[in-house]
Design a protein around this motif. Structure first.
Motif, PDB file in Angstrom:
ATOM      1  N   GLU A  99      -0.419   4.529 -17.359  1.00  0.00           N
ATOM      2  CA  GLU A  99      -1.394   5.605 -17.156  1.00  0.00           C
ATOM      3  C   GLU A  99      -1.408   6.056 -15.698  1.00  0.00           C
ATOM      4  O   GLU A  99      -1.923   7.125 -15.377  1.00  0.00           O
ATOM      5  CB  GLU A  99      -2.785   5.156 -17.622  1.00  0.00           C
ATOM      6  CG  GLU A  99      -3.570   4.291 -16.648  1.00  0.00           C
ATOM      7  CD  GLU A  99      -3.098   2.827 -16.597  1.00  0.00           C
ATOM      8  OE1 GLU A  99      -2.130   2.473 -17.307  1.00  0.00           O
ATOM      9  OE2 GLU A  99      -3.689   2.047 -15.822  1.00  0.00           O
ATOM     10  N   ALA A 100      -0.836   5.232 -14.813  1.00  0.00           N
ATOM     11  CA  ALA A 100      -0.835   5.570 -13.392  1.00  0.00           C
ATOM     12  C   ALA A 100       0.586   5.770 -12.875  1.00  0.00           C
ATOM     13  O   ALA A 100       0.827   5.750 -11.672  1.00  0.00           O
ATOM     14  CB  ALA A 100      -1.540   4.472 -12.599  1.00  0.00           C
ATOM     15  N   VAL A 156      -3.289   4.581  -2.593  1.00  0.00           N
ATOM     16  CA  VAL A 156      -4.375   5.188  -1.823  1.00  0.00           C
ATOM     17  C   VAL A 156      -4.125   6.695  -1.645  1.00  0.00           C
ATOM     18  O   VAL A 156      -3.025   7.184  -1.858  1.00  0.00           O
ATOM     19  CB  VAL A 156      -4.521   4.509  -0.435  1.00  0.00           C
ATOM     20  CG1 VAL A 156      -4.854   3.036  -0.581  1.00  0.00           C
ATOM     21  CG2 VAL A 156      -3.263   4.693   0.390  1.00  0.00           C
ATOM     22  N   ASP A 157      -5.176   7.350  -1.225  1.00  0.00           N
ATOM     23  CA  ASP A 157      -5.108   8.800  -1.016  1.00  0.00           C
ATOM     24  C   ASP A 157      -4.410   9.132   0.295  1.00  0.00           C
ATOM     25  O   ASP A 157      -4.530   8.418   1.261  1.00  0.00           O
ATOM     26  CB  ASP A 157      -6.551   9.368  -0.983  1.00  0.00           C
ATOM     27  CG  ASP A 157      -6.556  10.832  -1.350  1.00  0.00           C
ATOM     28  OD1 ASP A 157      -5.468  11.390  -1.625  1.00  0.00           O
ATOM     29  OD2 ASP A 157      -7.667  11.413  -1.363  1.00  0.00           O
ATOM     30  N   PRO A 188       3.475   6.996  -8.132  1.00  0.00           N
ATOM     31  CA  PRO A 188       2.126   6.624  -8.546  1.00  0.00           C
ATOM     32  C   PRO A 188       1.242   7.866  -8.677  1.00  0.00           C
ATOM     33  O   PRO A 188       1.230   8.703  -7.780  1.00  0.00           O
ATOM     34  CB  PRO A 188       1.633   5.707  -7.429  1.00  0.00           C
ATOM     35  CG  PRO A 188       2.463   6.052  -6.240  1.00  0.00           C
ATOM     36  CD  PRO A 188       3.774   6.560  -6.757  1.00  0.00           C
ATOM     37  N   THR A 189       0.537   7.971  -9.781  1.00  0.00           N
ATOM     38  CA  THR A 189      -0.226   9.196 -10.036  1.00  0.00           C
ATOM     39  C   THR A 189      -1.734   8.973 -10.013  1.00  0.00           C
ATOM     40  O   THR A 189      -2.510   9.897 -10.255  1.00  0.00           O
ATOM     41  CB  THR A 189       0.149   9.764 -11.418  1.00  0.00           C
ATOM     42  OG1 THR A 189      -0.042   8.745 -12.399  1.00  0.00           O
ATOM     43  CG2 THR A 189       1.586  10.231 -11.449  1.00  0.00           C
ATOM     44  N   LYS A 190      -2.142   7.739  -9.756  1.00  0.00           N
ATOM     45  CA  LYS A 190      -3.575   7.443  -9.830  1.00  0.00           C
ATOM     46  C   LYS A 190      -3.936   6.411  -8.771  1.00  0.00           C
ATOM     47  O   LYS A 190      -3.276   5.374  -8.656  1.00  0.00           O
ATOM     48  CB  LYS A 190      -3.883   6.883 -11.228  1.00  0.00           C
ATOM     49  CG  LYS A 190      -5.270   7.113 -11.719  1.00  0.00           C
ATOM     50  CD  LYS A 190      -5.338   6.688 -13.189  1.00  0.00           C
ATOM     51  CE  LYS A 190      -6.734   6.359 -13.615  1.00  0.00           C
ATOM     52  NZ  LYS A 190      -6.740   5.750 -14.963  1.00  0.00           N
ATOM     53  N   ILE A 191      -4.997   6.706  -8.024  1.00  0.00           N
ATOM     54  CA  ILE A 191      -5.471   5.777  -7.002  1.00  0.00           C
ATOM     55  C   ILE A 191      -6.015   4.522  -7.675  1.00  0.00           C
ATOM     56  O   ILE A 191      -6.628   4.601  -8.743  1.00  0.00           O
ATOM     57  CB  ILE A 191      -6.567   6.460  -6.149  1.00  0.00           C
ATOM     58  CG1 ILE A 191      -5.927   7.550  -5.287  1.00  0.00           C
ATOM     59  CG2 ILE A 191      -7.317   5.476  -5.270  1.00  0.00           C
ATOM     60  CD1 ILE A 191      -6.913   8.531  -4.696  1.00  0.00           C
ATOM     61  N   VAL A 224       0.854  -1.190   0.000  1.00  0.00           N
ATOM     62  CA  VAL A 224       0.000   0.000   0.000  1.00  0.00           C
ATOM     63  C   VAL A 224       0.891   1.243   0.000  1.00  0.00           C
ATOM     64  O   VAL A 224       1.742   1.405   0.880  1.00  0.00           O
ATOM     65  CB  VAL A 224      -0.932   0.004   1.233  1.00  0.00           C
ATOM     66  CG1 VAL A 224      -1.871   1.196   1.186  1.00  0.00           C
ATOM     67  CG2 VAL A 224      -1.719  -1.304   1.304  1.00  0.00           C
ATOM     68  N   VAL A 225       0.704   2.089  -1.007  1.00  0.00           N
ATOM     69  CA  VAL A 225       1.488   3.325  -1.094  1.00  0.00           C
ATOM     70  C   VAL A 225       0.554   4.513  -1.305  1.00  0.00           C
ATOM     71  O   VAL A 225      -0.581   4.364  -1.757  1.00  0.00           O
ATOM     72  CB  VAL A 225       2.515   3.262  -2.257  1.00  0.00           C
ATOM     73  CG1 VAL A 225       3.558   2.189  -2.009  1.00  0.00           C
ATOM     74  CG2 VAL A 225       1.827   3.059  -3.599  1.00  0.00           C
ATOM     75  N   LYS A 226       1.085   5.698  -0.993  1.00  0.00           N
ATOM     76  CA  LYS A 226       0.309   6.929  -1.156  1.00  0.00           C
ATOM     77  C   LYS A 226       0.470   7.466  -2.571  1.00  0.00           C
ATOM     78  O   LYS A 226       1.553   7.408  -3.153  1.00  0.00           O
ATOM     79  CB  LYS A 226       0.816   7.991  -0.172  1.00  0.00           C
ATOM     80  CG  LYS A 226       0.242   7.871   1.222  1.00  0.00           C
ATOM     81  CD  LYS A 226       0.578   9.151   2.001  1.00  0.00           C
ATOM     82  CE  LYS A 226      -0.228   9.295   3.261  1.00  0.00           C
ATOM     83  NZ  LYS A 226      -0.121   8.159   4.168  1.00  0.00           N
TER      84      LYS A 226
END
Ligand SMILES: [Cu+2]
Length: 137
Positions: A84-85, A136-137, A104-107, A56-58
């Protein structure tokens, strides 16, 4: 009647073996953000698993995955395709730590896997070498 029983028995055995084959324990790690603002996670790949296999990363925080191979001569890699992410890499694993960097650029949940496969046998992925990167956010 006997025939029907045999079918039932075979179905149960088949079902049980399928269930057993897919059983994999979840090892979940939530990345902590280091003082320098990078979230680091170490991953070991072996025959046939990734440890941890749920990471799990932000979102929008740089990530460094430190990957290495457990012992043995079987070749392994780690592959994730989600350009894309912000995640798109394929790295072969060795006994030395290698660092994979991305942000990472997308949840979302992004599967990773080992794409190796020996001739006439199941892919490493099918044997349990896969995991999920959760952004995750
Ligand atoms: Cu592998």
């Amino acid at each position: 009647m006997k025939y029907a029983l045999t079918i039932a028995t075979v179905s149960i055995l088949l079902f049980a073996s399928l269930g057993f084959g897919q059983e994999s324990t979840e090892k979940r790690v939530v990345a902590t953000v280091d003082a320098d603002g990078i979230q680091r996670v170490e991953i070991t790949g072996g025959s046939y698993y990734f440890d941890p296999n749920v990471i799990v990363v932000k979102v929008n925080v740089p990530v460094e995955l430190k990957v290495k191979k457990a012992g043995g001569s079987t070749p392994h890699n780690i592959v994730i395709k989600a350009p894309e992410a912000g995640k798109d890499f394929s790295e072969s694993l060795s006994s030395e730590l290698k660092t994979i960097q991305f942000t990472p650029t997308k949840i979302g949940k992004y599967p990773f896997e080992c794409t190796k496969k020996a001739p006439f046998s199941k892919s490493h992925k099918d044997r349990g070498m896969h995991g999920v990167l959760e952004v995750v956010d």
